[in-house]
Design a protein around this motif. Structure first.
Motif, PDB file in Angstrom:
ATOM      1  N   LYS A 104       0.636  -1.286   0.068  1.00 34.19           N
ATOM      2  CA  LYS A 104      -0.027   0.034   0.097  1.00 34.19           C
ATOM      3  C   LYS A 104       0.833   1.385   0.177  1.00 34.19           C
ATOM      4  N   VAL A 105       0.442   2.167  -0.901  1.00 30.74           N
ATOM      5  CA  VAL A 105       1.068   3.399  -0.667  1.00 30.74           C
ATOM      6  C   VAL A 105       0.050   4.338   0.242  1.00 30.74           C
ATOM      7  N   PHE A 106       0.846   5.029   1.146  1.00 31.76           N
ATOM      8  CA  PHE A 106       0.008   5.878   2.068  1.00 31.76           C
ATOM      9  C   PHE A 106       0.769   7.100   2.261  1.00 31.76           C
ATOM     10  N   TRP A 107      -0.205   8.032   2.942  1.00 36.15           N
ATOM     11  CA  TRP A 107       0.115   9.325   3.319  1.00 36.15           C
ATOM     12  C   TRP A 107      -0.047   9.242   4.920  1.00 36.15           C
ATOM     13  N   ILE A 108       0.835   9.869   5.730  1.00 41.58           N
ATOM     14  CA  ILE A 108       0.749   9.922   7.009  1.00 41.58           C
ATOM     15  C   ILE A 108       1.093  11.416   7.397  1.00 41.58           C
ATOM     16  N   SER A 109       0.256  11.932   8.207  1.00 37.56           N
ATOM     17  CA  SER A 109       0.421  13.327   8.714  1.00 37.56           C
ATOM     18  C   SER A 109       0.225  13.445  10.182  1.00 37.56           C
ATOM     19  N   GLY A 110       1.268  13.886  10.781  1.00 40.61           N
ATOM     20  CA  GLY A 110       1.492  14.077  12.300  1.00 40.61           C
ATOM     21  C   GLY A 110       1.348  12.858  12.681  1.00 40.61           C
ATOM     22  N   SER A 111       0.395  12.860  14.118  1.00 40.34           N
ATOM     23  CA  SER A 111       0.208  11.684  14.699  1.00 40.34           C
ATOM     24  C   SER A 111      -1.225  10.978  14.309  1.00 40.34           C
ATOM     25  N   ASP A 112      -1.775  11.502  13.197  1.00 41.91           N
ATOM     26  CA  ASP A 112      -2.943  10.784  12.663  1.00 41.91           C
ATOM     27  C   ASP A 112      -2.779   9.406  11.868  1.00 41.91           C
ATOM     28  N   GLU A 113      -3.619   8.616  11.922  1.00 42.30           N
ATOM     29  CA  GLU A 113      -3.648   7.342  11.293  1.00 42.30           C
ATOM     30  C   GLU A 113      -3.208   7.486   9.758  1.00 42.30           C
ATOM     31  N   ALA A 114      -2.282   6.393   9.294  1.00 44.52           N
ATOM     32  CA  ALA A 114      -1.776   6.586   7.911  1.00 44.52           C
ATOM     33  C   ALA A 114      -3.207   6.610   6.766  1.00 44.52           C
ATOM     34  N   VAL A 115      -3.174   7.313   5.819  1.00 42.38           N
ATOM     35  CA  VAL A 115      -4.366   7.264   4.805  1.00 42.38           C
ATOM     36  C   VAL A 115      -3.806   6.237   3.763  1.00 42.38           C
ATOM     37  N   THR A 116      -4.299   5.370   3.388  1.00 40.65           N
ATOM     38  CA  THR A 116      -4.035   4.493   2.069  1.00 40.65           C
ATOM     39  C   THR A 116      -4.458   5.132   1.005  1.00 40.65           C
ATOM     40  N   LEU A 117      -3.359   5.366  -0.071  1.00 36.17           N
ATOM     41  CA  LEU A 117      -3.839   6.057  -1.230  1.00 36.17           C
ATOM     42  C   LEU A 117      -4.115   5.212  -2.251  1.00 36.17           C
ATOM     43  N   ILE A 118      -3.373   3.921  -2.224  1.00 34.91           N
ATOM     44  CA  ILE A 118      -3.633   2.896  -3.147  1.00 34.91           C
ATOM     45  C   ILE A 118      -2.878   1.538  -2.603  1.00 34.91           C
ATOM     46  N   GLU A 119      -3.777   0.437  -2.771  1.00 31.73           N
ATOM     47  CA  GLU A 119      -3.282  -0.783  -2.371  1.00 31.73           C
ATOM     48  C   GLU A 119      -3.626  -2.043  -3.146  1.00 31.73           C
ATOM     49  N   ILE A 120      -4.201  -1.670  -4.189  1.00 30.21           N
ATOM     50  CA  ILE A 120      -4.351  -2.690  -5.187  1.00 30.21           C
ATOM     51  C   ILE A 120      -3.714  -2.437  -6.829  1.00 30.21           C
ATOM     52  N   THR A 121      -3.461  -3.491  -7.477  1.00 33.49           N
ATOM     53  CA  THR A 121      -2.679  -2.997  -8.911  1.00 33.49           C
ATOM     54  C   THR A 121      -3.894  -1.974  -9.442  1.00 33.49           C
ATOM     55  N   GLY A 122      -3.213  -0.845  -9.991  1.00 36.49           N
ATOM     56  CA  GLY A 122      -3.906   0.447 -10.608  1.00 36.49           C
ATOM     57  C   GLY A 122      -3.236   1.544 -10.441  1.00 36.49           C
ATOM     58  N   SER A 123      -4.112   2.497 -10.752  1.00 37.30           N
ATOM     59  CA  SER A 123      -3.407   4.046 -10.544  1.00 37.30           C
ATOM     60  C   SER A 123      -4.379   4.744  -9.582  1.00 37.30           C
ATOM     61  N   TYR A 124      -3.158   5.786  -9.149  1.00 42.73           N
ATOM     62  CA  TYR A 124      -3.769   6.770  -8.202  1.00 42.73           C
ATOM     63  C   TYR A 124      -3.500   7.990  -8.730  1.00 42.73           C
ATOM     64  N   ASN A 125      -4.118   9.199  -8.673  1.00 40.39           N
ATOM     65  CA  ASN A 125      -3.864  10.510  -9.014  1.00 40.39           C
ATOM     66  C   ASN A 125      -4.955  11.461  -8.185  1.00 40.39           C
ATOM     67  N   ASP A 126      -4.226  12.263  -7.400  1.00 43.93           N
ATOM     68  CA  ASP A 126      -4.915  13.221  -6.609  1.00 43.93           C
ATOM     69  C   ASP A 126      -4.098  14.296  -6.106  1.00 43.93           C
ATOM     70  N   THR A 127      -4.745  15.435  -5.832  1.00 43.19           N
ATOM     71  CA  THR A 127      -3.917  16.489  -4.880  1.00 43.19           C
ATOM     72  C   THR A 127      -4.372  16.345  -3.634  1.00 43.19           C
ATOM     73  N   ILE A 128      -3.380  16.437  -2.741  1.00 38.41           N
ATOM     74  CA  ILE A 128      -3.710  16.550  -1.143  1.00 38.41           C
ATOM     75  C   ILE A 128      -3.047  17.650  -0.827  1.00 38.41           C
ATOM     76  N   THR A 129      -3.832  18.240   0.277  1.00 38.40           N
ATOM     77  CA  THR A 129      -3.590  19.515   1.094  1.00 38.40           C
ATOM     78  C   THR A 129      -2.826  19.145   2.377  1.00 38.40           C
ATOM     79  N   LEU A 130      -1.581  19.562   2.197  1.00 41.77           N
ATOM     80  CA  LEU A 130      -0.888  19.077   3.468  1.00 41.77           C
ATOM     81  C   LEU A 130      -0.947  20.114   4.708  1.00 41.77           C
ATOM     82  N   PRO A 131      -1.274  19.678   5.920  1.00 40.20           N
ATOM     83  CA  PRO A 131      -1.564  20.456   7.145  1.00 40.20           C
ATOM     84  C   PRO A 131       0.060  20.875   7.441  1.00 40.20           C
TER      85      PRO A 131
END
Length: 153
Positions: A104-131
């Motif tokens: 899984k590709v993830f984004w983790i911010s501070g002490s928050d739980e990691a957010v999974t961006l993608i975890e299966i074969t495929g593509s992910y494309n998005d813009t995230i706003t960093l706190p």
């Protein structure tokens, strides 16, 4: 780590007061120290499974890798900027192919739980706003065989 950063900040603050730095100059110096400390959390290039090309800062660049039975976590992009010069928006474009195991590709911010961006074969494309604070993009695998192409801009 926090004690080291705090000590460095106090030293810079004391030096800045004595040298007549403005408030903005002191804040910029503090932000530079926090950014440097945040870079330590990134997986070093020699430890990465693939090839990473750095972009304009530690938050951006490209990463490609082929994994075979990979069971670990790599922190690819990110940092701990209070005020990122390039702004708070980060565009993520990722292609993941999982042939065996899990990943899984993830984004983790501070002490928050990691957010999974993608975890299966495929593509992910998005813009995230960093706190403000720590933000990292990474990949975690368990007996993972497959490949990834990740671009952060």
């Amino acid at each position: 780590m926090k004690k080291i950063v705090l000590s460095l900040c106090l030293i810079i603050l004391g030096t800045s007061v004595l040298s007549g730095c403005t408030k903005d100059e002191v804040l910029n110096q503090y932000n530079n120290i926090v950014q440097s400390a945040g870079s330590i959390a990134l997986t070093g290039n020699s430890s990465l499974q693939g090839t990473k090309e750095k972009g304009i800062d530690d938050y951006t660049g490209s990463y490609t890798a082929n994994y075979k039975n990979f069971s670990d976590t790599e922190y690819l992009f990110g940092g701990t900027s209070i005020k990122r010069e390039a702004g708070k928006e980060l565009s993520i474009d990722c292609t993941l192919e999982v042939m065996e195991g899990t990943a899984k590709v993830f984004w983790i911010s501070g002490s928050d739980e990691a957010v999974t961006l993608i975890e299966i074969t495929g593509s992910y494309n998005d813009t995230i706003t960093l706190p403000e604070g720590g933000n990292y993009i990474g990949i975690e695998g368990e007996n993972f065989t497959g490949c990834i192409e990740l671009n952060a801009k």
